[in-house]
Scaffold this active site. Structure first.
Site: not given
Ligand SMILES: *Cc1c(COP(=O)(O)O)cnc(C)c1O
Length: 439
Positions: A141, A246
């Protein structure tokens, strides 16, 4: 179950009509022991296949949040800190610990996933200060990769970031990870289930490979927690971070969590020295001294309203049980793949998720060159059919998230039939390429 098995099923099912698939969906729903859990959520008219981005609202959360605002905040004011709130982070942490196979004193709940990732990456790189290589992969991500880039630019200028590429944009082999690891590797960090394709790493195997070279491993569980069984302790995991909004249904922007293995807690230091990680925050002394447990990764005052909103979702998940949920998720994703191969592949779709269930999380990505417009047409129908909400990830992935706590087999069936219609009637052509802010 790989492509071959699906091919065999499809050969056997050649005579399956759309009506047959519908009957099969209804039958599967009828025999679904977890079906009653759907009633514990607010359910509208739409078909919701985006529980991997923002989970549904548990009915109980409305009650808990209302009571908190009206009574605890409205009437008891600051007295509620001692009456209810100060213990809340630990209470929530203990429940998350059960879901990810950790001890309650190894989980901290608070801040965002990105911030928790920053804190742990910083701490791990500092601890391993005689090594200068950081490894991740191209399926990770972006926020995690940005944080690493920022750390190197701002604090660890002699370090390098090695991003292992995927050949097919779906998966990365254990061998590729093994080859990248060496005696100079400080940290390996990966998403356990990757956000686009849902590829799932074998956590234990990767941990073992890294530990053999003396590297620490930091897992991002955002697409795993509540989606697949995770056992941090049994897999010998060092550190992890994850999301609660999620699959855990904690609400928009709900506090994230982090995990640090007990024996590592003393060695890792939070780069943000703030009062909630102090040994005695309410002594108000002027010298910082970090507390000697996982609480050292806290920063400031807990976000009480959003913390309280997480609990009901966790309770539902614990009641349903991760093993049963995984079983249903597998049945639903296999059913989805089977219909996609039958009805959508002839229309130019490809499946961009692993077909082998052991390598897959709980969402399926399908690709089409008009993916973005098809996704918009699903969300905004004009023929009176229900709105179907997936999400879209560039360049052309439509992600279909399966949340077995509330999704039915019939919803999956309806979704695929609806996509077939959108493509056949070219209904998607009413949309342009301009993207909405949140896709
Ligand atoms: C959704 C997600 C995030 C989100 O990070 P935030 O700091 O909550 O915005 C981070 N890493 C992964 C792998 C995700 O799927």
């Amino acid at each position: 179950m790989g492509r071959k098995n699906f091919t065999r099923i499809i050969e056997e099912n050649k005579a399956m009509t759309i009506e047959d698939f519908k009957q099969k969906a209804l039958e599967l729903d009828k025999n679904d022991k977890l079906a009653p859990f759907r009633n514990q959520f607010e359910i509208g008219e739409e078909i919701y296949l985006d529980g991997n981005s923002l989970g549904r609202l548990p009915k109980k959360t409305i009650e808990i949040s209302t009571n908190l605002i009206k009574n605890q905040w409205g009437k008891r004011l600051i007295r509620s800190w001692n009456e209810h709130w100060i213990e809340l982070p630990n209470k929530v942490a203990a429940k998350i610990a059960q879901i990810v196979g950790a001890r309650p004193d190894e989980i901290f709940v608070g801040d965002s996933t990105s911030i928790n990732f920053y804190k742990l990456a910083f701490a791990a790189i500092s601890l391993q200060n005689n090594r200068s290589k950081i490894i991740t992969d191209s399926l990770n991500f972006p926020t995690d990769i940005y944080v690493l880039q920022g750390l190197i630019e701002q604090h660890f200028k002699n370090h390098s970031l090695s991003i292992i590429k995927s050949n097919d944009e779906i998966s990365i082999s254990d061998e590729a990870i093994e080859q990248a690891l060496d005696e100079n590797t400080a940290l390996l960090t990966l998403s356990h289930v990757v956000f686009k394709s849902a590829y799932q790493y074998n956590m234990q195997k990767i941990n073992n490979l890294a530990h053999k070279k003396g590297a620490l491993v930091l897992w991002d569980l955002s697409h795993s927690a509540g989606a697949v069984p995770v056992n941090l302790n049994e897999s010998d995991a060092d550190m992890a971070v994850g999301c609660t909004y999620k699959y855990l249904n904690g609400g928009p922007g709900a506090p994230a969590f982090l995990y640090v293995r007990r024996d590592l807690q003393e060695k890792l230091l939070n780069p943000i020295w703030a009062w909630f990680s102090h040994e005695k925050p309410f002594d108000f002394t002027l010298d910082y001294k970090a507390i000697n447990d996982v609480q050292r990764f806290a920063t400031g005052t807990p976000s009480v309203l959003s913390l309280a909103a997480i609990e009901a979702g966790l309770d539902i998940m614990l009641e349903a049980g991760m093993e049963g949920l995984r079983e249903k998720s597998i049945a639903q994703s296999n059913f989805l793949i089977e219909i996609v191969i039958n009805l959508l592949e002839p229309l130019g779709f490809t499946i961009a998720s692993p077909l082998n269930v052991n390598e897959r999380g709980s969402h399926i990505s399908i690709q089409h060159q008009e993916g973005y417009k098809i996704n918009r047409a699903m969300i905004e129908p004009i023929d009176g059919s229900p709105s179907i909400i997936p999400d879209f990830r560039p360049p052309n992935n439509i992600r279909l998230g399966i949340a077995p706590l509330y999704n039915t087999f019939e919803e999956i069936f309806q979704t695929i039939v609806r996509i077939k219609k959108i493509v056949e009637t070219k209904e998607f052509e009413r949309f342009g390429d301009e993207k909405l802010t949140v896709v």
